[in-house]
Scaffold this motif. Structure first.
Motif, short mmCIF file in Angstrom:
data_model
loop_
_atom_site.label_atom_id
_atom_site.label_comp_id
_atom_site.label_asym_id
_atom_site.label_seq_id
_atom_site.Cartn_x
_atom_site.Cartn_y
_atom_site.Cartn_z
N ASP A 86 3.69 -4.33 -5.98
CA ASP A 86 4.24 -3.08 -5.50
C ASP A 86 5.72 -3.13 -6.32
O ASP A 86 6.17 -4.24 -6.87
CB ASP A 86 4.49 -3.34 -4.18
CG ASP A 86 5.17 -4.61 -3.62
OD1 ASP A 86 5.30 -5.45 -4.46
OD2 ASP A 86 5.58 -4.80 -2.36
N ALA A 119 1.80 -0.84 -2.87
CA ALA A 119 1.19 -1.73 -3.59
C ALA A 119 -0.19 -1.53 -4.22
O ALA A 119 -1.04 -0.94 -3.55
CB ALA A 119 1.02 -3.09 -2.62
N ARG A 156 -2.00 -7.90 -7.06
CA ARG A 156 -1.45 -6.69 -5.94
C ARG A 156 0.05 -6.63 -6.11
O ARG A 156 0.74 -7.61 -5.94
CB ARG A 156 -1.85 -7.12 -4.65
CG ARG A 156 -1.50 -5.75 -3.90
CD ARG A 156 -1.88 -6.16 -2.38
NE ARG A 156 -1.95 -5.20 -1.32
CZ ARG A 156 -2.61 -4.18 -1.38
NH1 ARG A 156 -4.12 -3.94 -1.84
NH2 ARG A 156 -2.62 -3.04 -0.42
N GLU A 183 -3.37 -2.55 -6.54
CA GLU A 183 -4.21 -3.50 -6.89
C GLU A 183 -4.97 -3.37 -7.99
O GLU A 183 -5.51 -2.05 -8.53
CB GLU A 183 -5.43 -3.95 -5.68
CG GLU A 183 -6.07 -5.18 -5.90
CD GLU A 183 -6.99 -5.27 -4.88
OE1 GLU A 183 -7.70 -6.37 -5.02
OE2 GLU A 183 -6.87 -4.67 -3.72
#
Length: 362
Positions: A88, A74, A86, A76
Motif C-alpha cells: 500500500d 493495498a 501486498r 496484492e
C-alpha cells in the motif's frame, strides 16, 4: 404621492439588496474561482477575495489548490522473482490549473486514485522483493513518474509518492529470518577465526621471547598462580613444567635400553645385542586319556604305574630329622649324600615312564 415614491424606493432597494446578495461571492486564499456563463468558461479563474457574478446567468466553481493526501488501497501482486506481496502507498498531489481540473476530467481525485493503483500494481510486477524492501526510493520515483504523466493534462501535479508497507507471507518471513540468522552466524565465525589467527600470531611472538629468556616462563607461571589464588576458593594449583615431562619421556626409553643390554652382557657366549633368551617351560605330564562310553579302554590302561619308590629313588621321602639334635657329635660316621633336587627327580621319573612300551590303541 410622496408615500408611493417612498414605497417604490424601498422596493427597489430591497430588490437591489437581494440581487447583490445573490451576485456576491467570496473566494478564499487557497481557492480559485472558475466562472461558467451559460455553460461556457468565462475568462481566467477568479483570484481570492470578493467577486461578483450574474445570479442567474453565471455559475462559480471553487477549486482547492492545497496539497491533497490520497491513500492508495493495498494492492496484492506477484514480484518479478515470483513472491506474492501486498503493498500500500500514499500519493501527495495538488491542482495547478483550476480550469483544466474541471474541464479535462470529471473527478480529478477519483482519476488520480485509480491511476495510482494501476501504477502500483505495475511497479510490483516489475520489481524484485529485495528492491521493494531496501530500494524504495527508486521505486517511489518510478511510481511518481508513472502517475504524473497523465495527470499533467488534467491540471494536477503529483508532489510525491511513498510506499507505506510491504506485507509478506508468513512462510517468506520465516525463510528470511533463517537466512539472516545464517548470515550473522557466518560473520560471527569469520570474526572468531580472525581473532584466533591474530591471537596465535601474538602467542608465537610471546613464545619466541620466552624461549630466549627461560626465566620469563617461570614469571608467567607465578603470575598465573597469583591470578588463581586471588579468587576465594579451595583449589590448590601446582605448576608443573612441561620441559620436565619431556625430559622424563626421553629418559625412560634410554634407561630401559641400558638395563636390557646389561642383562644380555652377563650371559656367557651372548652379546648384548642378542638379548636375554626367554626361559623354556618344562614339559608337563601327558594328559590322561578318558575313555568314552562307547570306546574300549586301552590295553595299556591295566598296567600299573610305577610307584615312586621303585621308579625313582630320588623321590622325596619323609622329612629327615634335624642332624643337629639327633646326630651324636662324637660319632665318626660321614653324613649322607645330599638329596636330589625336585627338578632332577621329575626329569628322571618322566624319562623312565616314557621308556616303558605302550600297547597300541584299537
Amino acid at each position: 404621492m410622496i408615500q408611493e415614491l417612498v414605497g417604490a424606493l424601498v422596493g427597489a432597494g430591497a430588490v437591489g439588496l437581494v440581487y447583490l446578495a445573490a451576485a456576491a461571492r467570496i473566494i478564499k486564499q487557497y481557492e480559485r474561482g472558475v466562472v461558467f456563463r451559460f455553460g461556457q468558461l468565462i475568462g481566467a479563474p477568479r483570484p481570492p477575495g470578493f467577486t461578483m457574478i450574474l445570479p442567474v446567468v453565471d455559475r462559480l466553481y471553487k477549486v482547492n489548490l492545497q496539497i491533497v493526501t490520497l491513500p492508495i488501497p493495498a494492492q496484492e501482486g506477484i514480484t518479478r522473482d515470483n513472491v506474492t506481496v501486498r503493498v500500500d502507498a500514499v500519493v501527495y498531489f495538488k491542482v495547478m490549473d483550476a480550469a483544466n481540473a474541471l474541464i479535462k476530467v470529471e473527478d480529478y481525485r477519483f482519476a488520480v486514485s485509480q491511476m495510482a493503483q494501476t501504477s502500483l500494481r505495475s511497479i510490483i510486477g516489475k520489481s524484485d522483493l529485495d528492491d521493494l524492501l531496501s530500494n524504495r526510493e527508486k521505486l517511489n520515483q518510478g511510481l511518481e513518474l508513472m502517475i504524473d504523466s497523465p495527470a499533467v493534462g488534467w491540471g494536477v501535479q503529483i508532489d510525491r509518492v511513498e510506499i507505506k508497507d510491504v506485507s509478506l507471507p508468513d512462510t517468506m518471513k520465516r525463510s528470511m529470518a533463517r537466512q539472516a540468522e545464517a548470515d550473522r552466524e557466518r560473520r560471527a565465525r569469520i570474526i572468531n577465526a580472525d581473532a584466533e589467527l591474530q591471537a596465535s600470531k601474538k602467542l608465537a611472538e610471546a613464545a619466541g621471547v620466552m624461549s630466549e629468556q627461560p626465566a620469563a616462563l617461570q614469571l608467567r607461571l607465578l603470575q598465573t598462580v597469583v591470578a588463581v589464588a586471588a579468587e576465594k576458593n579451595s583449589t590448590l594449583v601446582l605448576p608443573f613444567p612441561v620441559e620436565l615431562l619431556r625430559f622424563l619421556e626421553r629418559a625412560a626409553p634410554a634407561e630401559a635400553d641400558r638395563g636390557h643390554d646389561g642383562q644380555a652382557a652377563r650371559l656367557p657366549g651372548r652379546t648384548p645385542s642378542e638379548g636375554v633368551p626367554e626361559p623354556e617351560e618344562a614339559p608337563g605330564p601327558p594328559d590322561e586319556v578318558v575313555p568314552g562310553p562307547s570306546s574300549p579302554e586301552p590295553s595299556g590302561a591295566d598296567e600299573p604305574m610305577p610307584s615312586p619308590e621303585t621308579a625313582t629313588p630320588c623321590e622325596p621321602g619323609p622329612e629327615p630329622a634335624d642332624p643337629a639334635s639327633d646326630a651324636d657329635p662324637d660319632s665318626d660316621a660321614a653324613p649322607d649324600a645330599s638329596p636330589a633336587t625336585p627338578s632332577a627327580c621329575r626329569s628322571a621319573f618322566l624319562q623312565d615312564h616314557e621308556d616303558q612300551p605302550r600297547s597300541p590303541q584299537p
